[in-house]
Design a protein around this motif. Structure first.
Motif, short mmCIF file in Angstrom:
data_model
loop_
_atom_site.label_atom_id
_atom_site.label_comp_id
_atom_site.label_asym_id
_atom_site.label_seq_id
_atom_site.Cartn_x
_atom_site.Cartn_y
_atom_site.Cartn_z
N LEU A 268 -5.19 6.78 32.39
CA LEU A 268 -5.93 7.90 31.85
C LEU A 268 -6.90 8.47 32.87
O LEU A 268 -7.28 9.65 32.78
N MET A 269 -7.30 7.64 33.85
CA MET A 269 -8.18 8.17 34.90
C MET A 269 -7.51 9.31 35.64
O MET A 269 -8.17 10.23 36.10
N GLY A 270 -6.16 9.21 35.77
CA GLY A 270 -5.45 10.28 36.46
C GLY A 270 -5.54 11.60 35.70
O GLY A 270 -5.42 12.67 36.28
N LEU A 271 -5.73 11.52 34.36
CA LEU A 271 -5.86 12.75 33.59
C LEU A 271 -7.27 13.32 33.70
O LEU A 271 -7.48 14.52 33.57
N VAL A 272 -8.24 12.42 33.94
CA VAL A 272 -9.63 12.85 33.88
C VAL A 272 -9.96 13.78 35.03
O VAL A 272 -10.79 14.68 34.90
N VAL A 273 -9.30 13.60 36.19
CA VAL A 273 -9.69 14.38 37.36
C VAL A 273 -9.27 15.83 37.28
O VAL A 273 -9.76 16.66 38.03
N MET A 274 -8.36 16.16 36.36
CA MET A 274 -8.04 17.55 36.05
C MET A 274 -7.53 18.32 37.25
O MET A 274 -7.87 19.47 37.45
N ASN A 275 -6.72 17.69 38.08
CA ASN A 275 -6.03 18.50 39.07
C ASN A 275 -4.65 17.90 39.31
O ASN A 275 -4.31 16.84 38.81
#
Lengths: 439, 122
Positions: A321-328
């Motif tokens: 989910l951290m990969g989704l948090v960065v929003m790019n």
């Protein structure tokens, strides 16, 4: 009037799987002795043909009355699901936990589950998304409870379906609100309608929360993770392996499609901005932190190997989910890469535990004692997968985590990065305890 | 639009009143002569034996499930049958193959439950 979707070649892989499913069922009815072998053969043949078709399928865009969209994102997940399904077919063939008299049903329902996951990866119509999710849910529940004689399997299947039904209700509620707000079922049209600005901000936030609950259940996100340890422990090991990799992957596919396709605005420099006044990246960051921490802390105290892997799956969902948090787009790429690495390490760990469970008839870690002396080769492989899961270099898990951490460092969300590193350390201690007890 | 349903409401109230009046009057005005032998459940004149409850056969559940599935299949065939005649000159073969596939899938299900012995009663 056109009665035919103009391009049936868009769903050829799915049709192939339907034929394979029917063939496996019919063969299993009339061929009692060779059921397992023939079922495996037909399933693998169908999956192989579907794989070849998906590999060479042109990414034509919207098809089938705009219900599905063939793009490279969907194709990635289709290929991944097909490979995982083939591995599970072989694993289920060899595993003693799948009873012989129900082996053709196992292969047939596995193919149905794969079909649902394939449709989920490419569907962009709210009704088709819901239909695929229901297909995946029902098939998963049947597979979890396929060993009807085991009491724990029945209990886990019952828990699973009770949770799934409630969550599906929440999901369809979100879908119906979304349709009412935008008068369209197609995701891209909904995106256009929401971007045109005249929408109720509170409504969008509420819908987002409902959809997050609905899709978060499939990927075992906190606070909807409670089914994962119970189901992974009691289900047959091939089924747990499949659920923890393929269903997770397709769940992430549809989550990414909805979050970044509908609820975010695509900027020209590759970043995304949340649509509306509700910044859901902060919510996702909090959920990621909770998921990681809870998964890793709970895994420390587990006595059962499959339950430990269930909690470790929950922890890995936090990392993903951290990969989704960065929003790019770099974050999404890191997420997809980690998903592939996660398939290899989680599936490998489940394979070893499945083989050991067949030998020792128990999945408690204490029953793996003395493994280092009896079969050091198997123990080395198990240790490799466990080290990869906890992110030790130079294994794949470390590379995936490194990618995600690099993307997070770029973005500057330092508190989450520190928490992730702490969680890596915790998972290392868990792995060390596991390995120590195996030797 | 509501005014059209006023006679329905009146009929409802009147019939409810009528039923309650009949039952209530017969209960209040009728003679009451209770003795223990009257309270026993009727069993053709002989004293009742055995328990009225016995294990419920699970086969009923299966039959109900099959009925639901195939009944829904029939329900889906009704609209098809209604429009088929009109659409034969336009795309008759396509619609026929479509519904043949639909019935075919359910036929596979029927073959499955038949071979597995779920249709055996006893």
């Amino acid at each position: 009037m056109n009665f035919l979707p103009t391009n049936f070649s868009a769903v050829v892989p799915e049709l192939i799987l339907v034929f394979a499913l029917v063939a496996v069922l019919l063969v299993g009815l009339w061929q009692e002795e060779m059921k397992r072998f023939l079922g495996l053969g037909i399933a693998l043949l169908g999956l192989a043909i579907a794989f070849i078709v998906v590999w060479f399928q042109p990414t034509a865009g919207e098809e089938f009355f705009s219900m599905i969209t063939l793009d490279r994102f969907g194709r990635f997940f289709k290929i991944m699901v097909l490979i995982i399904s083939a591995s599970t077919a072989i694993f289920g063939f060899k595993s003693q936990e799948i009873p012989d008299n129900r082996s053709s049903e196992f292969f047939a329902i596995l193919l149905a589950l794969t079909l649902g996951l394939l449709l989920l990866s490419v569907s962009t119509n709210l009704t088709l998304i819901f239909l695929s999710i229901e297909m995946v849910t029902i098939s998963s529940v049947i597979l979890v409870g396929i060993n009807r004689e085991k009491r724990e399997a029945n209990e886990a299947a019952l828990k699973f379906i009770a949770y799934s039904v409630v969550v599906s209700g929440i999901l369809i509620f979100g879908f119906s609100l979304l349709y009412g707000m935008t008068h369209s079922l197609n995701i891209w049209k909904i995106h256009t309608a929401l971007m045109s600005g005249a929408s109720n901000q509170l409504g969008i936030s509420a819908i987002l929360l409902l959809l997050l609950v609905g899709f978060g259940f499939k990927i075992a996100m906190v606070p909807l993770h409670m089914w994962a340890p119970d189901v992974f422990q009691a289900a047959p090991t091939p089924v747990s392996a499949f659920l923890s990799t393929a269903t997770l992957a397709a769940g992430f596919a549809i989550l990414i499609r909805i979050l970044f396709g509908v609820f975010a605005i695509n900027q020209p420099d590759g970043t995304f901005v949340p649509l509306g006044s509700f910044d859901w990246s902060i919510l996702l960051a909090g959920i990621a932190a909770l998921t990681m921490t809870l998964g890793n802390l709970a895994a420390m105290r587990q006595e059962d190997a499959k339950r430990l892997l269930g909690y470790s799956t929950v922890a890995h969902v936090g990392f993903l989910l951290m990969g989704l948090v960065v929003m790019n787009k770099a974050g999404l790429a890191a997420l997809l890469m980690y998903l592939v690495a996660f398939y290899f390490m989680n599936y490998g760990a489940f394979l070893i535990i499945g083989a050991l469970a067949d030998k020792t008839k128990s999945t408690q870690i204490s029953s793996f004692r003395g493994l280092g002396l009896k079969s050091p080769f198997i123990c080395c492989i198990l240790v490799t997968f466990l080290f990869s899961l906890s992110g030790i270099p130079p294994f794949g898990g470390f590379l995936g985590k490194f990618e995600l951490f690099r993307v997070m460092l770029h973005k500057g969300a330092h508190w989450l990065l520190v928490l992730a590193v702490v969680n890596c350390v915790i998972s290392f201690f868990t792995t060390r305890g596991f390995c120590r007890r195996c030797f | 639009m509501q005014a059209q349903y006023l006679p329905v409401l009146i009929a409802l109230i009147f019939s409810g009143f009528f039923v309650f009046a009949l039952l209530g009057l017969s209960h209040l005005l009728g003679p009451r002569n209770d003795y223990p032998e009257k309270q026993v459940p009727y069993e053709c004149g002989v004293p009742p034996e055995g328990s009225p409850r016995h294990p419920f056969s699970i086969k009923f559940y299966l039959i109900a499930l099959f009925f639901i599935l195939f009944d829904i299949e029939i329900v889906f065939l009704f609209p098809w049958a209604v429009v088929y005649r009109k659409l034969v000159p336009h795309a008759g073969l396509v619609i026929l193959v479509d519904v043949a596939i639909f019935i075919g899938v359910l036929l596979v299900g029927l073959a499955y439950i038949w071979r597995k012995g779920a249709l055996e009663w006893e």
